[in-house]
Scaffold this motif. Structure first.
Motif, PDB file in Angstrom:
ATOM      1  N   ILE A   1      -1.092  12.130  -2.983  1.00  0.00           N
ATOM      2  CA  ILE A   1      -2.231  11.542  -2.266  1.00  0.00           C
ATOM      3  C   ILE A   1      -3.511  11.914  -2.997  1.00  0.00           C
ATOM      4  N   VAL A   2      -4.308  10.882  -3.341  1.00  0.00           N
ATOM      5  CA  VAL A   2      -5.585  11.083  -4.016  1.00  0.00           C
ATOM      6  C   VAL A   2      -6.587  10.058  -3.482  1.00  0.00           C
ATOM      7  N   ASP A   3      -7.697  10.510  -2.956  1.00  0.00           N
ATOM      8  CA  ASP A   3      -8.787   9.611  -2.541  1.00  0.00           C
ATOM      9  C   ASP A   3      -8.313   8.453  -1.668  1.00  0.00           C
ATOM     10  N   GLY A   4      -7.499   8.734  -0.667  1.00  0.00           N
ATOM     11  CA  GLY A   4      -7.055   7.695   0.255  1.00  0.00           C
ATOM     12  C   GLY A   4      -5.989   6.777  -0.301  1.00  0.00           C
ATOM     13  N   LYS A   5      -5.394   7.165  -1.426  1.00  0.00           N
ATOM     14  CA  LYS A   5      -4.341   6.366  -2.044  1.00  0.00           C
ATOM     15  C   LYS A   5      -3.097   7.225  -2.229  1.00  0.00           C
ATOM     16  N   VAL A   6      -1.943   6.570  -2.216  1.00  0.00           N
ATOM     17  CA  VAL A   6      -0.685   7.205  -2.564  1.00  0.00           C
ATOM     18  C   VAL A   6      -0.329   6.710  -3.956  1.00  0.00           C
ATOM     19  N   ILE A   7      -0.230   7.628  -4.895  1.00  0.00           N
ATOM     20  CA  ILE A   7       0.113   7.278  -6.276  1.00  0.00           C
ATOM     21  C   ILE A   7       1.595   7.584  -6.481  1.00  0.00           C
ATOM     22  N   LEU A   8       2.302   6.614  -7.070  1.00  0.00           N
ATOM     23  CA  LEU A   8       3.725   6.782  -7.324  1.00  0.00           C
ATOM     24  C   LEU A   8       4.045   6.299  -8.725  1.00  0.00           C
ATOM     25  N   VAL A   9       4.746   7.127  -9.485  1.00  0.00           N
ATOM     26  CA  VAL A   9       5.229   6.762 -10.817  1.00  0.00           C
ATOM     27  C   VAL A   9       6.716   6.500 -10.710  1.00  0.00           C
ATOM     28  N   ARG A  10       7.167   5.375 -11.248  1.00  0.00           N
ATOM     29  CA  ARG A  10       8.605   5.069 -11.278  1.00  0.00           C
ATOM     30  C   ARG A  10       8.994   4.813 -12.738  1.00  0.00           C
ATOM     31  N   ASP A  11       9.348   5.873 -13.454  1.00  0.00           N
ATOM     32  CA  ASP A  11       9.853   5.738 -14.814  1.00  0.00           C
ATOM     33  C   ASP A  11      11.355   5.520 -14.742  1.00  0.00           C
ATOM     34  N   GLU A  12      11.800   4.424 -15.340  1.00  0.00           N
ATOM     35  CA  GLU A  12      13.179   3.997 -15.224  1.00  0.00           C
ATOM     36  C   GLU A  12      13.700   3.558 -16.582  1.00  0.00           C
ATOM     37  N   ASP A  13      14.958   3.128 -16.640  1.00  0.00           N
ATOM     38  CA  ASP A  13      15.531   2.686 -17.907  1.00  0.00           C
ATOM     39  C   ASP A  13      14.860   1.418 -18.426  1.00  0.00           C
ATOM     40  N   ALA A  14      14.251   0.657 -17.550  1.00  0.00           N
ATOM     41  CA  ALA A  14      13.501  -0.546 -17.923  1.00  0.00           C
ATOM     42  C   ALA A  14      12.465  -0.801 -16.833  1.00  0.00           C
ATOM     43  N   ASP A  15      11.357  -1.428 -17.207  1.00  0.00           N
ATOM     44  CA  ASP A  15      10.319  -1.832 -16.256  1.00  0.00           C
ATOM     45  C   ASP A  15       9.690  -0.658 -15.495  1.00  0.00           C
ATOM     46  N   SER A  16       9.337   0.405 -16.192  1.00  0.00           N
ATOM     47  CA  SER A  16       8.654   1.542 -15.570  1.00  0.00           C
ATOM     48  C   SER A  16       7.246   1.144 -15.153  1.00  0.00           C
ATOM     49  N   TRP A  17       6.714   1.823 -14.122  1.00  0.00           N
ATOM     50  CA  TRP A  17       5.378   1.494 -13.637  1.00  0.00           C
ATOM     51  C   TRP A  17       4.766   2.673 -12.896  1.00  0.00           C
ATOM     52  N   VAL A  18       3.449   2.602 -12.708  1.00  0.00           N
ATOM     53  CA  VAL A  18       2.714   3.495 -11.816  1.00  0.00           C
ATOM     54  C   VAL A  18       1.917   2.583 -10.886  1.00  0.00           C
ATOM     55  N   ALA A  19       1.841   2.960  -9.603  1.00  0.00           N
ATOM     56  CA  ALA A  19       1.152   2.107  -8.634  1.00  0.00           C
ATOM     57  C   ALA A  19       0.393   2.966  -7.634  1.00  0.00           C
ATOM     58  N   ALA A  20      -0.601   2.331  -7.013  1.00  0.00           N
ATOM     59  CA  ALA A  20      -1.362   2.960  -5.930  1.00  0.00           C
ATOM     60  C   ALA A  20      -1.163   2.137  -4.666  1.00  0.00           C
ATOM     61  N   PHE A  21      -0.976   2.853  -3.549  1.00  0.00           N
ATOM     62  CA  PHE A  21      -0.800   2.232  -2.241  1.00  0.00           C
ATOM     63  C   PHE A  21      -1.863   2.802  -1.310  1.00  0.00           C
ATOM     64  N   ASP A  22      -2.393   1.967  -0.426  1.00  0.00           N
ATOM     65  CA  ASP A  22      -3.390   2.431   0.536  1.00  0.00           C
ATOM     66  C   ASP A  22      -2.732   3.412   1.502  1.00  0.00           C
ATOM     67  N   LEU A  23      -3.286   4.612   1.639  1.00  0.00           N
ATOM     68  CA  LEU A  23      -2.695   5.638   2.493  1.00  0.00           C
ATOM     69  C   LEU A  23      -2.659   5.218   3.958  1.00  0.00           C
ATOM     70  N   ARG A  24      -3.614   4.427   4.409  1.00  0.00           N
ATOM     71  CA  ARG A  24      -3.668   4.047   5.827  1.00  0.00           C
ATOM     72  C   ARG A  24      -2.756   2.884   6.181  1.00  0.00           C
ATOM     73  N   THR A  25      -2.503   1.981   5.200  1.00  0.00           N
ATOM     74  CA  THR A  25      -1.752   0.757   5.512  1.00  0.00           C
ATOM     75  C   THR A  25      -0.454   0.594   4.724  1.00  0.00           C
ATOM     76  N   GLY A  26      -0.328   1.273   3.593  1.00  0.00           N
ATOM     77  CA  GLY A  26       0.834   1.114   2.727  1.00  0.00           C
ATOM     78  C   GLY A  26       0.747  -0.078   1.802  1.00  0.00           C
ATOM     79  N   LYS A  27      -0.334  -0.841   1.875  1.00  0.00           N
ATOM     80  CA  LYS A  27      -0.498  -2.005   1.015  1.00  0.00           C
ATOM     81  C   LYS A  27      -0.622  -1.565  -0.441  1.00  0.00           C
ATOM     82  N   GLU A  28       0.118  -2.253  -1.317  1.00  0.00           N
ATOM     83  CA  GLU A  28       0.007  -1.961  -2.746  1.00  0.00           C
ATOM     84  C   GLU A  28      -1.354  -2.430  -3.237  1.00  0.00           C
TER      85      GLU A  28
END
Length: 157
Positions: free
Chosen positions: A120-147
């Motif tokens: 959790i940073v500044d009202g956002k949930v940061i998630l890193v998904r490093d995978e065998d293909a198509d890795s990404w990092v994303a932020a989601f709104d902490l209050r709503t879960g919206k990407e």
């Protein structure tokens, strides 16, 4: 420190690899009980289980033989606790165990299972998904879960 010396309290729990997270008077962690993912809260003062919330999922993700589908450590602020399970996605609960939002995600594409933990940073949930293909990092709104945004991480696998 051992089972008989300097022990304040002890609480039996189902298996899981997440680290416990302390927020206020609560401890949050993840477990796997009878092939079901569970978000757990304990009372910090004495380890009393306060709630167990089963996480809705179909089949559990494949993990390394020494891994666990309850490996990601939750994150919390004064109001919310966010759990990440590779077999489900993100689940945000209030400190009483009530669901605030959910954001399902596809299971991880790797041989080990998910172990990445949200932050959790500044009202956002940061998630890193490093995978065998198509890795990404994303932020989601902490209050709503919206990407809010997602950025590809080419070359990370």
């Amino acid at each position: 420190f051992n089972a008989a010396t300097n022990l304040v309290w002890k609480t039996p729990l189902a298996p899981g690899h997440s680290s416990p997270v302390i927020a206020g008077d609560r401890i949050f962690l993840t477990t796997v009980e009878s092939n079901r993912l569970v978000a757990v809260a304990l009372r910090r003062a004495d380890g009393t289980p306060l709630w167990r919330v089963p996480v809705p999922t179909g089949a559990l993700e494949e993990t390394h033989r020494t891994g666990s589908p309850a490996a990601s450590t939750p994150c919390a602020d004064g109001r919310s606790v966010v759990f990440h399970f590779g077999s489900f996605g993100l689940l945000c609960l209030d400190h009483g165990g009530g669901e605030l939002w959910r954001h399902p995600l596809p299971p991880p594409n790797n041989d080990f299972g998910a172990a990445t933990s949200p932050v959790i940073v500044d009202g956002k949930v940061i998630l890193v998904r490093d995978e065998d293909a198509d890795s990404w990092v994303a932020a989601f709104d902490l209050r709503t879960g919206k990407e809010l945004w997602r950025t590809a991480r080419p070359g990370f696998y």
